[in-house]
Design an enzyme around this catalytic site. Structure first.
Site, PDB file in Angstrom:
ATOM      1  N   SER A 124       0.538  -1.345   0.275  1.00  0.00           N
ATOM      2  CA  SER A 124      -0.560   0.047   0.090  1.00  0.00           C
ATOM      3  C   SER A 124       0.729   0.947   0.090  1.00  0.00           C
ATOM      4  CB  SER A 124      -0.674  -0.275   0.870  1.00  0.00           C
ATOM      5  OG  SER A 124      -0.856   1.259   1.700  1.00  0.00           O
ATOM      6  N   THR A 126       0.389   3.267   1.510  1.00  0.00           N
ATOM      7  CA  THR A 126       0.472   3.829   3.089  1.00  0.00           C
ATOM      8  C   THR A 126       1.952   3.629   4.163  1.00  0.00           C
ATOM      9  OG1 THR A 126      -1.195   3.606   4.981  1.00  0.00           O
ATOM     10  CG2 THR A 126      -0.028   1.635   4.087  1.00  0.00           C
ATOM     11  N   TYR A 148      -1.912  -0.773  10.875  1.00  0.00           N
ATOM     12  CA  TYR A 148      -2.184  -1.709   9.650  1.00  0.00           C
ATOM     13  C   TYR A 148      -0.690  -1.505   9.129  1.00  0.00           C
ATOM     14  CZ  TYR A 148      -3.898  -1.649   4.914  1.00  0.00           C
ATOM     15  OH  TYR A 148      -3.703  -1.928   3.616  1.00  0.00           O
ATOM     16  N   LYS A 152       2.377  -3.839   6.364  1.00  0.00           N
ATOM     17  CA  LYS A 152       3.053  -3.839   5.481  1.00  0.00           C
ATOM     18  C   LYS A 152       4.380  -3.748   4.994  1.00  0.00           C
ATOM     19  CE  LYS A 152      -1.387  -4.837   3.718  1.00  0.00           C
ATOM     20  NZ  LYS A 152      -1.239  -5.808   2.931  1.00  0.00           N
TER      21      LYS A 152
HETATM   22  P1  NAD Z   1     -10.856  -6.582   1.336  1.00  0.00           P
HETATM   23  O1  NAD Z   1     -11.310  -6.811   3.308  1.00  0.00           O
HETATM   24  O2  NAD Z   1     -12.085  -6.461   0.315  1.00  0.00           O
HETATM   25  O3  NAD Z   1     -10.123  -8.410   1.122  1.00  0.00           O
HETATM   26  C1  NAD Z   1      -9.187  -8.757   2.310  1.00  0.00           C
HETATM   27  C2  NAD Z   1      -9.882 -10.197   1.694  1.00  0.00           C
HETATM   28  O4  NAD Z   1      -9.338 -10.938   2.449  1.00  0.00           O
HETATM   29  C3  NAD Z   1     -11.905 -10.828   2.571  1.00  0.00           C
HETATM   30  O5  NAD Z   1     -12.446 -11.172   1.826  1.00  0.00           O
HETATM   31  C4  NAD Z   1     -11.290 -10.754   4.115  1.00  0.00           C
HETATM   32  O6  NAD Z   1     -12.330 -11.555   4.287  1.00  0.00           O
HETATM   33  C5  NAD Z   1     -10.427 -11.548   3.280  1.00  0.00           C
HETATM   34  N1  NAD Z   1      -9.436 -12.227   5.221  1.00  0.00           N
HETATM   35  C6  NAD Z   1      -8.463 -11.557   5.182  1.00  0.00           C
HETATM   36  N2  NAD Z   1      -8.107 -11.949   6.004  1.00  0.00           N
HETATM   37  C7  NAD Z   1      -7.769 -13.506   5.891  1.00  0.00           C
HETATM   38  C8  NAD Z   1      -7.131 -14.503   6.793  1.00  0.00           C
HETATM   39  N3  NAD Z   1      -6.534 -14.349   7.744  1.00  0.00           N
HETATM   40  N4  NAD Z   1      -7.880 -15.810   5.777  1.00  0.00           N
HETATM   41  C9  NAD Z   1      -8.258 -16.102   4.362  1.00  0.00           C
HETATM   42  N5  NAD Z   1      -9.133 -14.605   4.665  1.00  0.00           N
HETATM   43  C10 NAD Z   1      -8.674 -13.541   4.958  1.00  0.00           C
HETATM   44  O7  NAD Z   1      -9.840  -5.616   1.246  1.00  0.00           O
HETATM   45  P2  NAD Z   1      -9.697  -4.588   0.147  1.00  0.00           P
HETATM   46  O8  NAD Z   1      -9.851  -3.944  -0.489  1.00  0.00           O
HETATM   47  O9  NAD Z   1      -9.392  -6.422  -1.351  1.00  0.00           O
HETATM   48  O10 NAD Z   1      -7.719  -5.141   0.126  1.00  0.00           O
HETATM   49  C11 NAD Z   1      -6.615  -6.613  -0.567  1.00  0.00           C
HETATM   50  C12 NAD Z   1      -5.476  -6.260  -0.132  1.00  0.00           C
HETATM   51  O11 NAD Z   1      -5.253  -5.403  -0.527  1.00  0.00           O
HETATM   52  C13 NAD Z   1      -5.294  -6.074   1.540  1.00  0.00           C
HETATM   53  O12 NAD Z   1      -4.381  -6.712   2.083  1.00  0.00           O
HETATM   54  C14 NAD Z   1      -5.345  -4.439   2.198  1.00  0.00           C
HETATM   55  O13 NAD Z   1      -4.481  -4.303   2.686  1.00  0.00           O
HETATM   56  C15 NAD Z   1      -4.710  -3.967   0.323  1.00  0.00           C
HETATM   57  N6  NAD Z   1      -4.743  -2.972   0.072  1.00  0.00           N
HETATM   58  C16 NAD Z   1      -5.919  -2.457   0.236  1.00  0.00           C
HETATM   59  C17 NAD Z   1      -6.531  -1.143  -0.410  1.00  0.00           C
HETATM   60  C18 NAD Z   1      -7.273  -0.984  -0.193  1.00  0.00           C
HETATM   61  O14 NAD Z   1      -7.764   0.952  -0.540  1.00  0.00           O
HETATM   62  N7  NAD Z   1      -8.710  -1.212  -0.458  1.00  0.00           N
HETATM   63  C19 NAD Z   1      -5.329  -0.018  -0.230  1.00  0.00           C
HETATM   64  C20 NAD Z   1      -3.510  -0.577  -0.136  1.00  0.00           C
HETATM   65  C21 NAD Z   1      -3.776  -2.116  -0.109  1.00  0.00           C
HETATM   66  C1  WQD Z   2      -8.987   9.908   0.896  1.00  0.00           C
HETATM   67  C2  WQD Z   2      -9.736  11.620   1.228  1.00  0.00           C
HETATM   68  C3  WQD Z   2      -9.912  12.333   3.869  1.00  0.00           C
HETATM   69  C4  WQD Z   2     -13.493  10.165   3.987  1.00  0.00           C
HETATM   70  C5  WQD Z   2      -6.744   5.392   3.020  1.00  0.00           C
HETATM   71  C6  WQD Z   2      -5.767   4.326   4.122  1.00  0.00           C
HETATM   72  C7  WQD Z   2      -4.806   3.874   3.128  1.00  0.00           C
HETATM   73  C8  WQD Z   2      -4.921   2.827   1.849  1.00  0.00           C
HETATM   74  C9  WQD Z   2      -7.008   3.647   1.429  1.00  0.00           C
HETATM   75  C10 WQD Z   2      -5.120   0.814   2.508  1.00  0.00           C
HETATM   76  C11 WQD Z   2      -8.608  12.640   2.645  1.00  0.00           C
HETATM   77  C12 WQD Z   2     -10.777  12.483   2.805  1.00  0.00           C
HETATM   78  C13 WQD Z   2     -12.359  10.755   3.617  1.00  0.00           C
HETATM   79  C14 WQD Z   2     -14.474  10.890   4.702  1.00  0.00           C
HETATM   80  C15 WQD Z   2     -13.389  12.708   3.194  1.00  0.00           C
HETATM   81  N1  WQD Z   2      -5.586   1.928   2.326  1.00  0.00           N
HETATM   82  N2  WQD Z   2     -12.261  11.702   3.545  1.00  0.00           N
HETATM   83  N3  WQD Z   2     -14.296  12.337   4.230  1.00  0.00           N
HETATM   84  O1  WQD Z   2      -6.919   8.238   3.525  1.00  0.00           O
HETATM   85  O2  WQD Z   2      -6.220   8.669   2.226  1.00  0.00           O
HETATM   86  O3  WQD Z   2      -6.314   5.824   2.445  1.00  0.00           O
HETATM   87  O4  WQD Z   2      -7.554   4.271   2.028  1.00  0.00           O
HETATM   88  O5  WQD Z   2      -4.214  -0.045   2.031  1.00  0.00           O
HETATM   89  O6  WQD Z   2      -3.832   2.879   3.879  1.00  0.00           O
HETATM   90  O7  WQD Z   2      -5.193   4.815   4.662  1.00  0.00           O
HETATM   91  O8  WQD Z   2      -8.431   7.293   1.873  1.00  0.00           O
HETATM   92  O9  WQD Z   2     -10.181   7.074   1.202  1.00  0.00           O
HETATM   93  O10 WQD Z   2     -10.060   7.576   3.917  1.00  0.00           O
HETATM   94  O11 WQD Z   2      -9.416   8.978   2.157  1.00  0.00           O
HETATM   95  O12 WQD Z   2     -12.767  14.047   3.355  1.00  0.00           O
HETATM   96  O13 WQD Z   2     -15.785  10.668   4.843  1.00  0.00           O
HETATM   97  O14 WQD Z   2     -10.582  11.658   1.470  1.00  0.00           O
HETATM   98  O15 WQD Z   2      -9.710  13.087   4.041  1.00  0.00           O
HETATM   99  O16 WQD Z   2      -8.490  13.173   2.652  1.00  0.00           O
HETATM  100  P1  WQD Z   2      -6.345   7.691   2.400  1.00  0.00           P
HETATM  101  P2  WQD Z   2      -9.481   8.285   2.545  1.00  0.00           P
END
Ligand code: NAD
Ligand code: WQD
Length: 332
Positions: A124, A126, A148, A152
C-alpha cells in the site's frame, strides 16, 4: 496456470479473479469470509461463466494450506488476505499483526515446502507515511504511521530478507494507491460493513440516501482547494496490474516493487463533483475538522510500472464515479 488467490472474495481480490479468468489463468480462492460474503462467489461464477474453486478458511491455517497445495498444482500466489482498516488497527493492533503477518509467514512457509516461488503481495501507499514530496516514486523514504501500515512495511522487509536468502523467489510487491469503483456489471464492488471509513464508499452511500451528507475532513490543507488530494485508481485497472505482475514473475524478475496508481491527484471536492455528475444531482457536504493522521497530498509516480510492466491506468475519475454508482444503486 493455477493461481492461489488469498482473500479472493474481497474487494480487490474479486475483481482480480475476473481478470485472471479473462486472461486464461485458473484462480483458486481461499478466504475466511471475515470481510466478505459467500454470495460474491456466485456472482463471480455468473460473471465469468466458470466454476471457481473455493476454500473457506484462514490463511494462518497451515494444515489447510498444505491440503490446498497438495490437491491443486499451485503455480503462483496473489496474497490479498488481510485486515485493512487504519483506525481499527490503532484500536486492536495485535489482531492486525497476527492476521496480516502470521498469514503471510504461514503462506511463505508452505510455499517453501512445496517449492512454489512466485508471489504477488498487496502492499500500500501507506508504507510511504507522510511523503517528503509528491509524486511519490518507489525509492521514496518508507515509514508507516499506524499499525496497519506497519504490517505492510514489515511484510515488505520479510519478503526482501527471504529473497536475499534464496534467489529462487520471484516476488512482486505492489503498492496500491486509493482503489475505488466497481466492475461495470454492477455485480461486484466494495461493500463496507457499518459506516465507511473511506471517502468513495461514503460518498456513494450519501448518493444512495443511506447517509445525510459527506463530511469533508479539513478545508485548509495546502492543496488546490484546501481539501486532501489522493491518487484514486479504478479497481479494474488495479486488477489488471496483477496480471502484468504475474507475467513479470514468469520472466524470473527476482524481487520487484511497483506503485500502482494513476499519477494524478484529485481533491475531496473534485471527487464529490465527479460523483454528483454521475448521480445527476449535487451531493450535500459539510466541512468538518481534519481527520487525525491524514496527510495533505498523496499521489504516485507510476513511471516504473509503465516502463517495466507496461501498466497504465486507463479509467478516469468519471469512470470510477459512474461504475461505483452503478454498483451502489443496486445494493439493497
Ligand atoms: P477486503 O477486506 O475487501 O479483502 C480482503 C479479503 O481477505 C476479505 O475477503 C477477507 O475476508 C479476507 N481475509 C482477511 N484475512 C484473512 C485470513 N487471515 N484468511 C483468509 N482470508 C482472510 O480488502 P481489499 O480492499 O480487497 O484489500 C485487499 C488487500 O489489498 C489487503 O491486503 C489490503 O491491505 C490491500 N490494500 C487495500 C487498499 C484499499 O484501499 N482497499 C489499499 C492498499 C492496499
Ligand atoms: C481520502 C481523502 C480524507 C472520508 C486509506 C488508507 C490507506 C489505503 C487507502 C489501504 C482524505 C478524505 C475521507 C470521509 C473525507 N488503504 N475523507 N471524508 O486515507 O487516503 O487512505 O485508504 O492500504 O492506507 O489510509 O483514503 O478514502 O479514507 O480518504 O473528507 O468521510 O478523503 O481526509 O483526504 P486514505 P480515504
Amino acid at each position: 496456470m493455477n493461481v492461489l488467490v488469498t482473500g479472493g472474495l474481497g474487494y480487490i481480490g474479486s475483481h482480480t479473479v475476473v481478470e485472471l479468468i479473462e486472461n486464461g489463468y485458473n484462480p483458486i480462492i481461499i478466504d475466511n469470509l471475515g470481510n466478505s460474503n459467500i454470495t460474491i462467489l456466485d456472482r463471480l461464477e455468473k460473471l465469468t461463466s466458470k466454476n471457481i474453486k473455493f476454500y473457506k478458511g484462514d490463511v494462518r491455517d497451515k494444515e489447510l494450506l498444505r491440503k490446498i497445495f497438495e490437491s491443486e498444482k499451485i503455480d503462483s500466489i496473489i496474497h490479498f488476505a488481510g485486515l485493512k482498516a487504519v483506525g481499527e488497527s490503532v484500536e486492536i493492533p495485535l489482531n492486525y499483526y497476527d492476521n496480516n503477518i502470521e498469514s503471510t509467514i504461514a503462506l511463505l512457509e508452505v510455499m517453501n515446502e512445496f517449492k512454489v516461488f512466485k508471489f504477488v503481495f498487496s502492499s500500500s501507499a501507506t508504507v510511504y507515511g507522510d511523503p517528503e514530496k509528491v509524486p511519490i516514486d518507489e525509492n521514496a523514504k518508507l515509514g508507516a504511521t499506524n499499525p496497519y501500515g506497519r504490517t505492510k512495511l514489515f511484510i515488505e522487509y520479510i519478503l526482501k530478507d527471504l529473497y536475499e536468502s534464496n534467489k529462487d523467489y520471484n516476488i512482486a510487491i505492489l503498492r496500491y494507491f486509493n482503489p475505488v469503483g466497481a466492475h461495470k456489471s454492477g455485480l461486484i464492488g466494495e461493500m463496507p460493513n457499518g459506516i465507511p471509513n473511506n471517502l468513495v464508499p461514503y460518498v456513494s452511500q450519501v448518493a444512495n440516501g443511506k447517509r445525510e451528507y459527506i463530511r469533508v475532513f479539513g478545508s485548509d490543507y495546502n492543496t488546490i482547494d484546501g481539501t486532501g488530494v489522493r491518487d484514486y485508481i479504478h479497481v479494474v485497472d488495479l486488477a489488471k496490474g496483477h496480471i502484468l505482475a504475474l507475467k513479470k514473475l514468469e520472466e524470473k524478475c527476482g524481487l520487484v516493487i511497483y506503485n500502482l496508481g494513476t499519477g494524478k491527484g484529485y481533491s475531496v471536492l473534485q471527487v464529490i463533483k465527479a460523483f454528483s455528475k454521475a448521480v445527476g444531482k449535487d451531493l450535500p457536504y459539510k466541512f468538518v475538522e481534519r481527520r487525525k493522521g491524514d496527510i495533505a497530498e498523496c499521489y504516485s509516480d507510476p513511471t516504473k510500472a509503465f516502463r517495466e510492466l507496461g501498466f497504465k491506468a486507463e479509467k478516469t475519475i468519471d469512470d470510477m464515479a459512474k461504475d461505483q454508482w452503478n454498483f451502489e444503486k443496486n445494493i439493497k
